[in-house]
Every structure is written in C-alpha cells, then in structure tokens.
Design a protein around this motif. Structure first.
Motif, PDB file in Angstrom:
ATOM      1  N   SER A  45     -12.227  -2.230  -0.919  1.00  0.00           N
ATOM      2  CA  SER A  45     -12.570  -1.724   0.289  1.00  0.00           C
ATOM      3  C   SER A  45     -13.101  -2.781   1.264  1.00  0.00           C
ATOM      4  O   SER A  45     -13.066  -2.719   2.259  1.00  0.00           O
ATOM      5  N   LYS A  46     -14.255  -3.334   0.617  1.00  0.00           N
ATOM      6  CA  LYS A  46     -15.209  -4.178   1.483  1.00  0.00           C
ATOM      7  C   LYS A  46     -14.678  -5.594   1.748  1.00  0.00           C
ATOM      8  O   LYS A  46     -14.801  -6.132   2.792  1.00  0.00           O
ATOM      9  N   LYS A  47     -13.758  -6.036   0.725  1.00  0.00           N
ATOM     10  CA  LYS A  47     -13.261  -7.315   0.908  1.00  0.00           C
ATOM     11  C   LYS A  47     -12.381  -7.588   1.933  1.00  0.00           C
ATOM     12  O   LYS A  47     -12.124  -8.689   2.394  1.00  0.00           O
ATOM     13  N   TYR A  48     -11.227  -6.637   1.816  1.00  0.00           N
ATOM     14  CA  TYR A  48     -10.207  -6.798   2.742  1.00  0.00           C
ATOM     15  C   TYR A  48     -10.140  -5.844   3.882  1.00  0.00           C
ATOM     16  O   TYR A  48     -10.620  -4.439   3.666  1.00  0.00           O
ATOM     17  N   GLU A  49      -9.850  -6.061   5.053  1.00  0.00           N
ATOM     18  CA  GLU A  49      -9.932  -5.043   6.210  1.00  0.00           C
ATOM     19  C   GLU A  49      -8.943  -4.176   6.133  1.00  0.00           C
ATOM     20  O   GLU A  49      -9.254  -3.031   6.459  1.00  0.00           O
ATOM     21  N   ALA A  50      -7.892  -4.364   5.741  1.00  0.00           N
ATOM     22  CA  ALA A  50      -6.512  -3.255   5.625  1.00  0.00           C
ATOM     23  C   ALA A  50      -6.640  -2.926   4.029  1.00  0.00           C
ATOM     24  O   ALA A  50      -7.366  -3.570   3.256  1.00  0.00           O
ATOM     25  N   PRO A  51      -6.137  -1.693   4.077  1.00  0.00           N
ATOM     26  CA  PRO A  51      -6.018  -1.134   2.613  1.00  0.00           C
ATOM     27  C   PRO A  51      -5.410  -2.163   1.496  1.00  0.00           C
ATOM     28  O   PRO A  51      -4.341  -2.697   1.990  1.00  0.00           O
ATOM     29  N   LEU A  54      -1.739  -2.728  -3.104  1.00  0.00           N
ATOM     30  CA  LEU A  54      -1.049  -3.781  -4.159  1.00  0.00           C
ATOM     31  C   LEU A  54      -2.001  -4.215  -5.120  1.00  0.00           C
ATOM     32  O   LEU A  54      -1.675  -4.737  -6.085  1.00  0.00           O
ATOM     33  N   ARG A  55      -3.177  -4.592  -4.387  1.00  0.00           N
ATOM     34  CA  ARG A  55      -4.147  -5.414  -5.360  1.00  0.00           C
ATOM     35  C   ARG A  55      -4.977  -4.478  -6.172  1.00  0.00           C
ATOM     36  O   ARG A  55      -5.226  -4.648  -7.421  1.00  0.00           O
ATOM     37  N   LEU A  56      -5.033  -3.112  -5.428  1.00  0.00           N
ATOM     38  CA  LEU A  56      -5.808  -2.125  -6.555  1.00  0.00           C
ATOM     39  C   LEU A  56      -4.943  -1.556  -7.411  1.00  0.00           C
ATOM     40  O   LEU A  56      -5.401  -1.121  -8.609  1.00  0.00           O
ATOM     41  N   PHE A  57      -3.615  -1.404  -7.350  1.00  0.00           N
ATOM     42  CA  PHE A  57      -2.828  -0.800  -8.086  1.00  0.00           C
ATOM     43  C   PHE A  57      -2.965  -1.193  -9.542  1.00  0.00           C
ATOM     44  O   PHE A  57      -2.689  -0.485 -10.288  1.00  0.00           O
ATOM     45  N   PRO A  58      -2.580  -2.587  -9.814  1.00  0.00           N
ATOM     46  CA  PRO A  58      -2.644  -2.874 -11.342  1.00  0.00           C
ATOM     47  C   PRO A  58      -3.849  -2.809 -12.051  1.00  0.00           C
ATOM     48  O   PRO A  58      -3.943  -2.260 -13.305  1.00  0.00           O
ATOM     49  N   LEU A  59      -4.948  -2.647 -11.321  1.00  0.00           N
ATOM     50  CA  LEU A  59      -6.236  -2.477 -12.035  1.00  0.00           C
ATOM     51  C   LEU A  59      -6.462  -0.793 -12.091  1.00  0.00           C
ATOM     52  O   LEU A  59      -6.923  -0.550 -13.166  1.00  0.00           O
ATOM     53  N   ALA A  60      -5.979   0.009 -11.300  1.00  0.00           N
ATOM     54  CA  ALA A  60      -6.123   1.429 -11.710  1.00  0.00           C
ATOM     55  C   ALA A  60      -4.805   1.821 -12.636  1.00  0.00           C
ATOM     56  O   ALA A  60      -5.343   2.713 -13.502  1.00  0.00           O
ATOM     57  N   TYR A  61      -3.817   1.180 -12.576  1.00  0.00           N
ATOM     58  CA  TYR A  61      -3.000   1.380 -13.679  1.00  0.00           C
ATOM     59  C   TYR A  61      -3.535   1.029 -15.210  1.00  0.00           C
ATOM     60  O   TYR A  61      -3.254   1.470 -16.122  1.00  0.00           O
ATOM     61  N   PHE A 101      -6.114   8.135  -2.007  1.00  0.00           N
ATOM     62  CA  PHE A 101      -7.692   8.015  -1.841  1.00  0.00           C
ATOM     63  C   PHE A 101      -8.364   6.792  -1.157  1.00  0.00           C
ATOM     64  O   PHE A 101      -9.063   6.591  -0.171  1.00  0.00           O
ATOM     65  N   HIS A 102      -7.679   5.574  -1.656  1.00  0.00           N
ATOM     66  CA  HIS A 102      -8.157   4.263  -1.152  1.00  0.00           C
ATOM     67  C   HIS A 102      -7.767   4.051   0.481  1.00  0.00           C
ATOM     68  O   HIS A 102      -8.478   3.675   1.510  1.00  0.00           O
ATOM     69  N   LYS A 107      -9.201   4.156   6.332  1.00  0.00           N
ATOM     70  CA  LYS A 107      -8.836   4.825   7.557  1.00  0.00           C
ATOM     71  C   LYS A 107      -9.819   5.639   8.302  1.00  0.00           C
ATOM     72  O   LYS A 107      -9.930   5.478   9.266  1.00  0.00           O
ATOM     73  N   PHE A 108     -10.356   6.566   7.483  1.00  0.00           N
ATOM     74  CA  PHE A 108     -11.384   7.627   8.131  1.00  0.00           C
ATOM     75  C   PHE A 108     -12.702   7.468   7.516  1.00  0.00           C
ATOM     76  O   PHE A 108     -13.308   8.653   7.767  1.00  0.00           O
ATOM     77  N   GLY A 109     -13.041   6.474   6.796  1.00  0.00           N
ATOM     78  CA  GLY A 109     -14.263   6.360   6.215  1.00  0.00           C
ATOM     79  C   GLY A 109     -14.882   6.862   4.846  1.00  0.00           C
ATOM     80  O   GLY A 109     -13.966   7.552   4.471  1.00  0.00           O
ATOM     81  N   ALA A 110     -16.009   6.582   4.312  1.00  0.00           N
ATOM     82  CA  ALA A 110     -16.312   6.808   2.810  1.00  0.00           C
ATOM     83  C   ALA A 110     -16.369   8.387   2.757  1.00  0.00           C
ATOM     84  O   ALA A 110     -16.014   8.444   1.672  1.00  0.00           O
TER      85      ALA A 110
END
Length: 548
Positions: A45-51, A54-61, A101-102, A107-110
């Motif tokens: 969330s901090k590193k990339y401006e847009a959601p 695709l980067r989060l999915f493999p780690l969540a999986y 959730f991500h 989009k709407f804040g923490a």
C-alpha cells in the motif's frame, strides 16, 4: 522490504494459524497469526500509488496455502485428488476478501480499509457455507472449539462472533505496532515505561480479556436445562471400505446388536448408531423386507420404550410418470430412475419409522457442485473420490419425534454448519444426535476437528448432543459444549449416559447469524463503491480522508 522477508512473513502467519487450530493448546496464536499478512499488505500500500493486487496475491496465497495444507492435509486419506482440489481452491478463494480489502484501503483510506477487511471476511465465511462448494472447516470462529468455556457468547453471535474477535485483535495489534514503529517512545524513567506499556498492550489486553471474562461468567452461571434422558451410543469401528460387502453384513449387524444389548436397561430411551450403519442400501419402497430391519425390530420388540436412530444409505425408485428430481439417476442395467440418499432413520416398536435425508453434502464426494453447469466433469469428480452424480436432499429440516421428545438427526458434515442446525431447533428439537463416519481420515486431527466443532453447535443452540461415530470419537456433549465419556479412535464399544432435553431458544437460534448478514449488506455497499470508483477518478467516500 527484503524479498525473503516478504516470503517469510506470510509463511509464518500460515504456520501460526495451523499451530492455533484444535485440538492445540496454542489457540491464542490466532490472535497474532494475521499480523504478518497485514504488514505485507501495508508494504504494498505504501510502495505503490495504485492498488497492487497482482503483487499481493501470490503472498496472500502463500499464507492461506500454508494454513490449508498444514491444517487439512489429512483429506488425502479420503481422496488424493479431493485433498489437492480442496486445498488449492480454498486457498485461492480465501485471497478474494484480502484483495478486496487492499483495494478498499487504497481507495478509501486505512480506517475504512480495515473495516472492510472485517466485513469482507465475514461475508466470505457466510457465503462459503451457503453455496455448493461449501468448505467452512477453517472459518476463524472454529479455532476456539477446543475451549468451549471461552466462547459461551456464541449462543448470541454464533461462531462468526469468534471470527470478529480474531480479526479485531489482529488489526488492533498491527495498528498499535505500526504506531510504535512510526513514533518510538522517548523513555527516560519508570513513568515512561508504564505509559509506554499501557499504550502498547492496554487496548489489546482489554480486547482479549473482556470477551473472555464475559464467556467465563456465562459458563459458570449456566445450568443444564430439561428432562434427563438415558441413551446408548454405539461405536462399531468398521472399515468403511468393506462394510458393504455381502459376506460381512450379517456379522456387522450382530456386532451392532451385541453392543446395544450389553448396555440396555428399562430406563433406556434411545440407541444411536453411526452414519450408514446398516451395511447395505435400502430401497425405501420395500424396507420391511430386509433382514437387517427385521433384526432391529426384533431387538426393539423386547424393549417397547426404546427407539433406535441410525444412519443408512437409501434409494428411492421413481414410479412411471413421477416427476424426476434434479438428482435423479438412470439405472444402468434396467429401465427407470432412482435417487440415492445418505439418510437417518428412527425405529421404534410402537412408532412408525421416521426418515431424514442429509442435505448439506460434501462437495465432490456426495454432490456434483452445480451439476447443471459442470455435468461434463462428472467422470473427473469420480476420480477425485466422488460418487458420479449427486445424492438427493430434502428441502426442509425434519425432526424425529418420540412422545414429547424431538431429535435433530444431524449427519456428519452437517454438524459444521451452525446456522443450518438452527432450523432443526426451530422445528422443536430438544437435543441433537450426530451420526458420523470419521474413519475416512484415519487417526489424524481431522476427526478431532470434527468432534470439537460439535461443541460449538451445543453452545449456539444450548442443546445436548449424543454423537455416534463409526470410529473416531463417540461421546455426549452438554449444553455448555463440554465433552463427556469420549471414546478413543479405533475402539469398538458402546457408552451409556444421560443428556437433557432443552426447550429454550437461544438468541442465535431465533435470529440467526446477524453479524454475517449485516456484514454481507455492508460488503455489497463497499463493493458497489469500489466499482463506481473504478470509473470515477475523483470519487471519494463522503467525509472519509484518505490515509495509507
């Protein structure tokens, strides 16, 4: 963040979730297990401006796959292909609320984001119990099943209350840790140490101890209600792969008779046999002709006050012109159609037979999920351990009646579904009989999970339970969820005890799973806002400042 750390964090979270699961004494680890995943999500969330889905999915999986495979690997003993499918698919499905959730957080804040995690996850668990691929084994609220004294308020919330507790604690712990990392305390004296300690652990300790204290008060104040009824529970310990062989049927029935008779007294009201106890299929239009049924009736004739509840595999032959059900199958070697059921039967010398068909079926093994869509994969499902088609079900729950007593005849997998069981109680059930066959999983944690989940059903409904397992654990469970006279795996015996027939209705039975239903409504609203925001660049939710 180091790539290796990014991989290790979700793995650690998955292992902690596994270590917390029943029948482990380390249940408290679940309150920390999601924190590593929240750190990973926060990093993207901090590193990339847009959601960064695709980067989060493999780690969540990776998090959910580790949790699933370590906790439910024993499915392999029932079906290799079924185990692979369940673990792989369930891990994927669990990622969906995390990705939503991500997206919401970006989009709407923490603040709105973490709120969305709760409602999306509760909605996921609720929907995962309702569709034809239902597999709610790892619903977070199940983690407390080994310690029923800690969740007596399930009588009001159901197990979703436990899910809410776990998520709130993990989110609070993460946000407090994040505040501390961003603003380390300036400790110059003992007073600063006390203040810092209070800041770091004060809120989490309250969130942990207040629900726990309420539950312990409820546990100690609760008194068992209703008339005490004596019953016998039989555990025959048969190999489920061979019990339908013709040359063994008479021997099996004799064992059932012997185990039942050795405990029978003039005070006995019920005998309970396990799932598919009768070792052959029963055609419902001619069940009077079977030798096994005659043996049961002969035994009960000597004890006219006794009723016997048993599992059985049954068949319904469709007559010419009769409307076929969705699950009707054509005979291969003769004309006509039939429906096959996993059923529970009640026999009594002075009462006509009563019948209930299992209606929460195991995907793949007992039902072809969405068969009208996926009929072409039927042969593949057979290879995964399935039956080739679906068993029949019945639309309404049925209770077995004996004078003023009413039984909820719950068959195996159905005991995992809390809100589903409330339909039996609304029909007047005074107590619950669970008939099951846990031998498919051998002597693994699978049969122990299944046992302890029944304790949660006792709390939610405040109904005592008689549990008969072919093998696994047979027992009695009181209205507080405590297990009594538990047998051990691989033993052949019968047990006798008394359980009480309660008539009071709990809040959860009366109103159902309100937490999940409210969460589902809010989740739909948030999802619609996400869809709108995708087409409206300047969209922001009213009065919400973006905080990431």
């Amino acid at each position: 963040m180091n790539p290796l750390v990014l991989i290790l964090l979700p793995l650690i979270g998955g292992v902690l979730s596994w270590l917390a699961w029943p029948d482990s004494p380390l249940f408290f680890l679940i309150f920390f297990a999601w924190v590593p995943l929240l750190f990973v999500e926060d990093y993207f969330s901090k590193k990339y401006e847009a959601p960064s889905k695709l980067r989060l999915f493999p780690l969540a999986y990776l998090f959910f796959f580790a949790w699933n495979i370590l906790t439910t690997w024993w499915l392999w003993y029932a079906s290799e292909g079924g185990a692979i499918t369940a673990i792989v698919v369930n891990s994927f499905l669990m990622c969906i609320p995390i990705l939503l959730f991500h997206q919401s957080k970006k989009k709407f804040g923490a603040r709105t984001g973490y709120f969305s995690l709760i409602v999306f996850w509760l909605s996921f668990e609720h929907l995962h119990m309702a569709w034809e691929l239902a597999w709610p084994w790892l619903n977070l609220g199940n983690v407390f099943a080994y310690y029923p004294a800690f969740v007596q308020w399930y009588a009001y919330t159901g197990s979703s209350g436990g899910t809410l507790w776990v998520l709130l604690f993990n989110i609070l712990l993460f946000t407090e840790a994040k505040k501390w990392a961003n603003n380390p305390p300036n400790i110059q004296g003992f007073g600063d140490v006390v203040a810092t300690f209070g800041r770091l652990v004060g809120k989490p300790v309250l969130l942990l101890l207040v629900p726990l204290a309420i539950s312990l008060l409820l546990y100690n104040a609760y008194e068992e209600k209703g008339e005490a009824v004596e019953m016998i529970v039989v555990q025959p310990n048969f190999d489920p792969h061979t019990k339908f062989q013709k040359n063994k049927r008479r021997d099996y029935m004799n064992i059932f008779m012997e185990l039942s008779r050795e405990q029978l007294t003039d005070s006995t009201t019920y005998i309970v046999w396990p799932e598919t106890a009768i070792p052959h299929y029963i055609h419902l239009d001619k069940w009077e002709s079977y030798e096994s049924i005659k043996l049961i009736e002969n035994m009960l004739r000597a004890y006219p006050k006794v009723s016997l509840v048993t599992g059985a595999s049954t068949l319904h032959n469709f007559k010419e012109g009769e409307k076929l059900s969705k699950t009707a199958r054509k005979y291969r070697r003769k004309e006509g159609h039939y429906d096959s059921f996993n059923s529970a039967l009640q026999f009594g010398h002075l009462k006509e037979k009563q019948l209930y068909h299992k209606s929460k079926l195991v995907p793949g093994a007992e039902r072809m999920p969405y068969a009208y869509i996926m009929k072409y994969i039927e042969r593949f499902m057979v290879d995964l351990g399935g039956i080739g088609g679906s068993l029949g079900v019945q639309e309404e729950r049925a209770v077995f009646q004996k004078n003023d007593l009413k039984i909820a005849p719950v068959i195996c997998y159905e005991s995992v579904f809390g809100e589903y069981l409330t339909d039996f109680i609304k029909e007047g059930a005074n107590f619950i009989f669970i008939v099951t066959n846990d031998a498919w999983w051998l002597n693994t944690k699978g049969h122990r999970h299944h046992l302890h989940y029944a304790s949660l059903r006792a709390i939610e409904t405040r109904r005592s339970i008689a549990r008969s397992a072919n093998t696994g654990v047979s027992c009695f469970i009181d209205q507080r969820g405590d297990i009594h006279q538990a047998t051990t795996y691989g033993t052949r015996l019968s047990i006798k005890g008394k359980i009480q027939a309660n008539e009071e209705i709990t809040f959860f039975v009366r109103w159902g799973d309100l937490l999940s239903r409210i969460s589902l409504a809010v989740a739909i609203f948030l999802l619609l806002n996400l869809i709108v925001s995708a087409f409206t660049n300047n969209f922001r939710m009213a009065s919400v400042k973006r905080k990431v």
